[in-house]
Write a protein that holds these residues in place. Structure first.
Motif, PDB file in Angstrom:
ATOM      1  N   LEU A 161       0.359 -10.297  -2.843  1.00 55.23           N
ATOM      2  CA  LEU A 161       1.360  -9.452  -2.484  1.00 55.23           C
ATOM      3  C   LEU A 161       0.868  -8.559  -3.060  1.00 55.23           C
ATOM      4  N   ASN A 162      -0.316  -8.225  -4.201  1.00 55.37           N
ATOM      5  CA  ASN A 162      -0.137  -8.329  -5.632  1.00 55.37           C
ATOM      6  C   ASN A 162      -0.920  -6.892  -6.073  1.00 55.37           C
ATOM      7  N   ASP A 163      -1.512  -5.945  -4.991  1.00 51.69           N
ATOM      8  CA  ASP A 163      -1.545  -4.654  -5.277  1.00 51.69           C
ATOM      9  C   ASP A 163      -0.124  -3.478  -5.120  1.00 51.69           C
ATOM     10  N   LEU A 164      -0.448  -2.738  -6.220  1.00 52.08           N
ATOM     11  CA  LEU A 164       1.302  -2.416  -6.523  1.00 52.08           C
ATOM     12  C   LEU A 164       1.693  -1.262  -5.471  1.00 52.08           C
TER      13      LEU A 164
ATOM     14  N   VAL B  95       3.231  -0.744 -20.924  1.00 48.81           N
ATOM     15  CA  VAL B  95       2.996  -1.914 -19.955  1.00 48.81           C
ATOM     16  C   VAL B  95       2.813  -3.239 -19.552  1.00 48.81           C
ATOM     17  N   ARG B  96       4.244  -3.556 -18.328  1.00 46.59           N
ATOM     18  CA  ARG B  96       4.222  -4.498 -17.919  1.00 46.59           C
ATOM     19  C   ARG B  96       3.496  -4.596 -16.811  1.00 46.59           C
ATOM     20  N   ASP B  97       3.681  -6.376 -16.157  1.00 45.88           N
ATOM     21  CA  ASP B  97       3.162  -7.218 -15.340  1.00 45.88           C
ATOM     22  C   ASP B  97       3.995  -7.093 -13.890  1.00 45.88           C
ATOM     23  N   TYR B  98       3.619  -6.910 -13.007  1.00 45.79           N
ATOM     24  CA  TYR B  98       4.476  -6.889 -11.553  1.00 45.79           C
ATOM     25  C   TYR B  98       4.190  -7.813 -11.106  1.00 45.79           C
ATOM     26  N   ILE B  99       4.662  -8.707 -10.348  1.00 44.61           N
ATOM     27  CA  ILE B  99       4.484  -9.920  -9.609  1.00 44.61           C
ATOM     28  C   ILE B  99       5.519  -9.430  -8.475  1.00 44.61           C
ATOM     29  N   HIS B 100       4.899  -9.764  -6.795  1.00 39.61           N
ATOM     30  CA  HIS B 100       5.919  -9.594  -5.844  1.00 39.61           C
ATOM     31  C   HIS B 100       6.454 -11.212  -5.494  1.00 39.61           C
ATOM     32  N   VAL B 101       7.557 -10.778  -4.632  1.00 36.47           N
ATOM     33  CA  VAL B 101       9.035 -12.062  -5.183  1.00 36.47           C
ATOM     34  C   VAL B 101       7.776 -13.433  -4.129  1.00 36.47           C
ATOM     35  N   SER B 102       8.158 -12.434  -3.236  1.00 40.22           N
ATOM     36  CA  SER B 102       7.255 -13.571  -1.906  1.00 40.22           C
ATOM     37  C   SER B 102       5.799 -14.289  -2.900  1.00 40.22           C
ATOM     38  N   ASP B 103       5.236 -14.196  -3.661  1.00 38.76           N
ATOM     39  CA  ASP B 103       4.025 -14.585  -4.281  1.00 38.76           C
ATOM     40  C   ASP B 103       5.277 -15.894  -5.120  1.00 38.76           C
ATOM     41  N   LEU B 104       5.680 -15.441  -6.070  1.00 40.05           N
ATOM     42  CA  LEU B 104       6.716 -16.187  -6.707  1.00 40.05           C
ATOM     43  C   LEU B 104       7.077 -17.293  -5.716  1.00 40.05           C
ATOM     44  N   ALA B 105       7.663 -17.010  -5.279  1.00 43.79           N
ATOM     45  CA  ALA B 105       8.113 -18.111  -4.353  1.00 43.79           C
ATOM     46  C   ALA B 105       7.381 -19.212  -3.913  1.00 43.79           C
ATOM     47  N   GLN B 106       5.979 -18.204  -3.296  1.00 42.04           N
ATOM     48  CA  GLN B 106       4.502 -19.497  -3.067  1.00 42.04           C
ATOM     49  C   GLN B 106       4.409 -20.147  -3.939  1.00 42.04           C
TER      50      GLN B 106
ATOM     51  N   PHE C 150       0.706  -2.687 -15.080  1.00 39.66           N
ATOM     52  CA  PHE C 150       1.209  -1.099 -15.222  1.00 39.66           C
ATOM     53  C   PHE C 150       1.794  -0.826 -15.721  1.00 39.66           C
ATOM     54  N   SER C 151       1.598   0.811 -15.885  1.00 38.90           N
ATOM     55  CA  SER C 151       2.572   1.692 -17.018  1.00 38.90           C
ATOM     56  C   SER C 151       3.807   1.627 -16.199  1.00 38.90           C
ATOM     57  N   VAL C 152       4.852   2.563 -17.461  1.00 39.71           N
ATOM     58  CA  VAL C 152       5.300   2.761 -16.732  1.00 39.71           C
ATOM     59  C   VAL C 152       5.300   4.035 -15.617  1.00 39.71           C
ATOM     60  N   ARG C 153       4.222   5.065 -16.270  1.00 34.60           N
ATOM     61  CA  ARG C 153       4.043   6.093 -15.543  1.00 34.60           C
ATOM     62  C   ARG C 153       3.264   5.785 -14.262  1.00 34.60           C
ATOM     63  N   GLU C 154       2.593   5.266 -14.442  1.00 34.78           N
ATOM     64  CA  GLU C 154       1.476   4.562 -13.289  1.00 34.78           C
ATOM     65  C   GLU C 154       2.435   3.761 -11.849  1.00 34.78           C
ATOM     66  N   VAL C 155       3.633   2.842 -12.837  1.00 32.62           N
ATOM     67  CA  VAL C 155       4.634   2.728 -11.352  1.00 32.62           C
ATOM     68  C   VAL C 155       5.239   3.793 -10.623  1.00 32.62           C
ATOM     69  N   VAL C 156       6.049   5.166 -11.425  1.00 28.00           N
ATOM     70  CA  VAL C 156       6.440   6.247 -10.956  1.00 28.00           C
ATOM     71  C   VAL C 156       5.558   6.510 -10.132  1.00 28.00           C
ATOM     72  N   ASP C 157       4.148   7.153 -10.532  1.00 33.37           N
ATOM     73  CA  ASP C 157       3.638   8.120  -9.750  1.00 33.37           C
ATOM     74  C   ASP C 157       3.767   6.798  -8.067  1.00 33.37           C
ATOM     75  N   VAL C 158       3.375   5.872  -8.174  1.00 31.70           N
ATOM     76  CA  VAL C 158       3.098   4.695  -7.246  1.00 31.70           C
ATOM     77  C   VAL C 158       4.394   4.585  -6.438  1.00 31.70           C
ATOM     78  N   VAL C 159       5.450   4.854  -6.796  1.00 29.60           N
ATOM     79  CA  VAL C 159       6.836   5.066  -5.928  1.00 29.60           C
ATOM     80  C   VAL C 159       6.625   6.031  -5.427  1.00 29.60           C
ATOM     81  N   ARG C 160       6.535   7.466  -5.488  1.00 31.27           N
ATOM     82  CA  ARG C 160       6.285   9.270  -5.289  1.00 31.27           C
ATOM     83  C   ARG C 160       5.462   9.227  -4.302  1.00 31.27           C
ATOM     84  N   LYS C 161       4.463   8.040  -4.593  1.00 34.37           N
ATOM     85  CA  LYS C 161       3.114   8.501  -3.283  1.00 34.37           C
ATOM     86  C   LYS C 161       3.696   7.621  -2.182  1.00 34.37           C
TER      87      LYS C 161
END
Length: 329
Positions: free
Chosen positions: A305-308, A219-230, A256-267
């Protein structure tokens, strides 16, 4: 007066330059273009040169009216840092010392430093707090921590005030679709999965499926690059107010887990992505998630933009239009 952005042609640097330009800031980018891209710099003044050259960076300050620095320029590959630690010390630490020395001579006393949550090593708490002990498990994290300590002592000795920002997985692309993520080699999960969606790789490997997590994957933390910029812009504003130096974590607050991220990219992509289980990688903690409560409270940072799905959709928008990355290679 200008804001100097080192490594401003790189991924997070270019998005921060875009944020500064949107705020009508005068921007100077210094980048040697070893990892960065000219096409990623949407405006301001680009000076191509190597920060390992002391005279070069001192000249940048001598010839330009610089108010503050946002410092990104660094190597970032954890695996490579383990196999070639001196490369990382020579670049990440020596460059930062050259920069601080030039700032001291030019009497520039504000710097925002792009650090990493890798400074914590194996986490004591989830989510990780700024007060948790720092014990990196790789040279990349060690080099960032070494710079953090140099910043602390530079504040004490020379009055150079700093804001250190620690974060894990910058993700996504600018909402305009003009800039995105283009690393070579690529090691970040979302663009790797997108490469599989684009048919540029046969499958995506999931390293470990027996972790103590809901679905067994990391499980890892993902943050949108534009939110980082802000957040970098808000840190700059803090220094402009004459406030004390500080350290802040930046994170999504949940992982989000690795499997969750894969599933979101599929979607998001509508592609059938082949995910293959592989053995664990040594040193991969089960869960890495950082708390951002401090920066939200003190600097009123509010990720937009923090929704995966949103993060992945912006990445897909850029990568599908630039399947081979930037054109300036």
């Amino acid at each position: 007066m200008a804001v100097l952005v080192t490594g401003g042609a790189g991924y997070i640097g270019s998005h921060t330059v875009a944020e500064l330009l949107e705020k009508n800031e005068e921007v100077i980018v210094v980048d040697n273009l070893e990892k960065g891209h000219k096409d990623a710099v949407l405006g301001g003044k680009l000076i191509v040169g190597d920060l390992r050259d002391k005279e070069f960076i001192k000249n940048v300050f001598y010839k330009n009216d610089i108010e503050a620095v946002i410092h990104f320029a660094a190597y970032i590959e954890v695996g490579e840092s383990v196999s070639n630690p001196l490369k990382y010390y020579n670049n990440n630490v020596a460059v930062s010392l050259n920069l601080l020395d030039a700032m001291r001579e030019a009497k520039v006393n504000k710097i925002v430093f792009s650090s990493t949550a890798a400074t914590y090593g194996e986490p004591e708490n989830i989510p990780i707090l700024e007060t948790d002990r720092t014990m990196p498990t790789n040279p990349y994290g060690e080099t960032k921590l070494a710079v953090e300590k140099a910043l602390k002592w530079s504040d004490t000795a020379y009055g150079i005030k700093h804001v250190i920002l620690r974060y894990f997985n910058a993700s996504g692309a600018h909402i305009s679709g003009k800039i995105g993520e283009d690393h070579n080699p690529e090691s970040h999960l979302i663009p790797l999965i997108i490469q599989a969606a684009l048919g540029k790789r046969d499958s995506i490997k999931i390293f470990g499926n027996d972790y103590n997590t809901p679905d067994g994957t990391c499980v890892r933390d993902y943050i949108h690059v534009s939110d980082l910029a802000q957040a970098h812009y808000l840190a700059l504003q803090k220094l402009r107010r004459g406030e004390d130096s500080a350290i802040y974590n930046l994170g999504n607050g949940k992982g989000f887990s690795v499997r969750e991220v894969v599933d979101v990219v599929r979607k998001v992509t509508g592609k059938n992505i082949n995910a293959v289980d592989a053995p664990r990688r040594p040193g991969d903690p089960a869960i890495l998630v950082a708390s951002s409560e401090k920066i939200k409270k003190e600097l009123n940072w509010q990720p937009k933009l923090n929704d995966l799905e949103t993060i992945v959709a912006t990445a897909w928008e850029w990568h599908s239009k630039h399947p081979n990355g930037y054109d300036d290679k």
